[in-house]
Design an enzyme around this catalytic site. Structure first.
Site, mmCIF file in Angstrom:
data_model
loop_
_atom_site.group_PDB
_atom_site.id
_atom_site.type_symbol
_atom_site.label_atom_id
_atom_site.label_comp_id
_atom_site.label_asym_id
_atom_site.label_seq_id
_atom_site.Cartn_x
_atom_site.Cartn_y
_atom_site.Cartn_z
ATOM 1 C CG HIS A 205 -6.285 -5.612 2.126
ATOM 2 N ND1 HIS A 205 -5.639 -6.405 3.038
ATOM 3 C CD2 HIS A 205 -7.465 -5.254 2.682
ATOM 4 C CE1 HIS A 205 -6.396 -6.524 4.133
ATOM 5 N NE2 HIS A 205 -7.510 -5.837 3.936
ATOM 6 C CG HIS B 29 -1.916 -1.058 1.304
ATOM 7 N ND1 HIS B 29 -2.792 -1.351 0.280
ATOM 8 C CD2 HIS B 29 -2.192 -1.957 2.283
ATOM 9 C CE1 HIS B 29 -3.552 -2.391 0.628
ATOM 10 N NE2 HIS B 29 -3.207 -2.780 1.831
ATOM 11 C CG ASP C 100 -2.444 -8.553 1.016
ATOM 12 O OD1 ASP C 100 -1.719 -8.837 1.978
ATOM 13 O OD2 ASP C 100 -3.469 -7.843 1.130
ATOM 14 C CG ASP D 193 -4.380 -10.153 3.889
ATOM 15 O OD1 ASP D 193 -4.139 -10.695 2.796
ATOM 16 O OD2 ASP D 193 -4.107 -8.964 4.127
HETATM 17 ZN ZN ZN Z 1 -3.723 -7.296 3.034
#
Ligand code: ZN
Length: 257
Positions: A120, A81, A118, A200
């Site tokens: 996200h 991120h 991931d 995750d």
């Molecule tokens: Zn993540």
């Protein structure tokens, strides 16, 4: 992280240099990170303190070492991120992005593909390479979910986003990988595949709502490694310390198959 260092035979890494990290981040931002004296909130959920700059350089450096040896950088803080000019979502330095630039600048590789599973969206990595046709970025992620980017149609010639609905499991992930990620990466013919390996999307993870199992991560790793002559991986998310070691082990098996 201690659960991982206890579970595997690890090689200690060295910090990345300022020059290596500046290939992806602005000097102003790195100066600010380096100068922090007390715990500071850099965004809504990213705290950094006096030792964070060193930790971030060490995580990035381990990611470079993973490129050298075809390894798996078991590092925190995560990176995908982090934007060129600011921290975001627990991420300070974009480890996988710094590794991709390192592979090009110091290992003499041309095309690099980054595969991000991931849960996200890897918005920071996408941002670094959006206008760079030498790095392909492909992400599978739950959507809608933090950070909100990576939705349908947010793509260009070397950016592939595969948003998946909450509840997706192994079969959904493998099908999406086969149908969307593999054709794009194969057509790109990368010399190196770097994996932003977050865990995750696991069924027991507290931060999201996917249903991937260890078998699913093993299969994603096997398929990722089959896409280029060289592969390296960098840890991203994965927030259940009870399951994380077995999921990393499953991915390692997949990378080596
Ligand atoms: Zn993540």
């Amino acid at each position: 992280m201690l659960v991982l260092l206890d579970a595997f035979d690890v090689v200690e890494g060295r910090p990345a240099s300022r020059e290596q990290v500046e290939r992806c981040h602005s000097a102003d931002y790195l100066d600010r990170l380096e100068s922090l004296a007390v715990p500071t909130l850099l965004d809504a959920d990213t705290v950094a303190s006096k030792t964070s700059y060193d930790a971030a350089l060490l995580a990035a450096g381990c990611s470079l070492a993973a490129c050298d040896r075809g390894g798996f950088a078991l590092v925190r803080p995560p990176g995908h991120h982090a934007l060129p000019g600011r921290a975001m979502g627990f991420c300070l330095v974009n480890n996988v992005a710094v590794a991709a630039r390192y592979a090009q600048a110091e290992l003499g590789l041309g095309r690099v593909a980054i595969v991000d599973w991931d849960v996200h969206h890897g918005n920071g990595t996408q941002d670094v390479f959006w206008d760079d046709p030498s790095v392909l970025f492909a992400s599978l992620h739950q959507w809608p979910l933090y950070p909100g980017t990576g939705g349908p149609g947010e793509e260009n010639e070397t950016t592939v986003n595969v948003p998946l609905p909450a509840g997706a499991g192994d079969a959904d992930y493998v099908r999406a990988f086969e149908q969307r990620v593999e054709p794009a990466v194969r057509a790109f013919e990368p010399e190196l595949v770097l994996v932003s390996a977050g865990f995750d999307a696991h069924v027991d993870d507290p931060l999201a709502a996917m249903r991937v199992t260890g078998d699913g991560f093993r299969e994603l790793a096997r398929r990722s490694a089959a896409l280029a002559p060289r592969t390296a991986a960098v840890l991203e998310g994965g927030y259940d310390p009870r399951t994380l070691p077995s999921l990393v082990a499953a991915a390692l098996e997949g990378f080596r198959e």
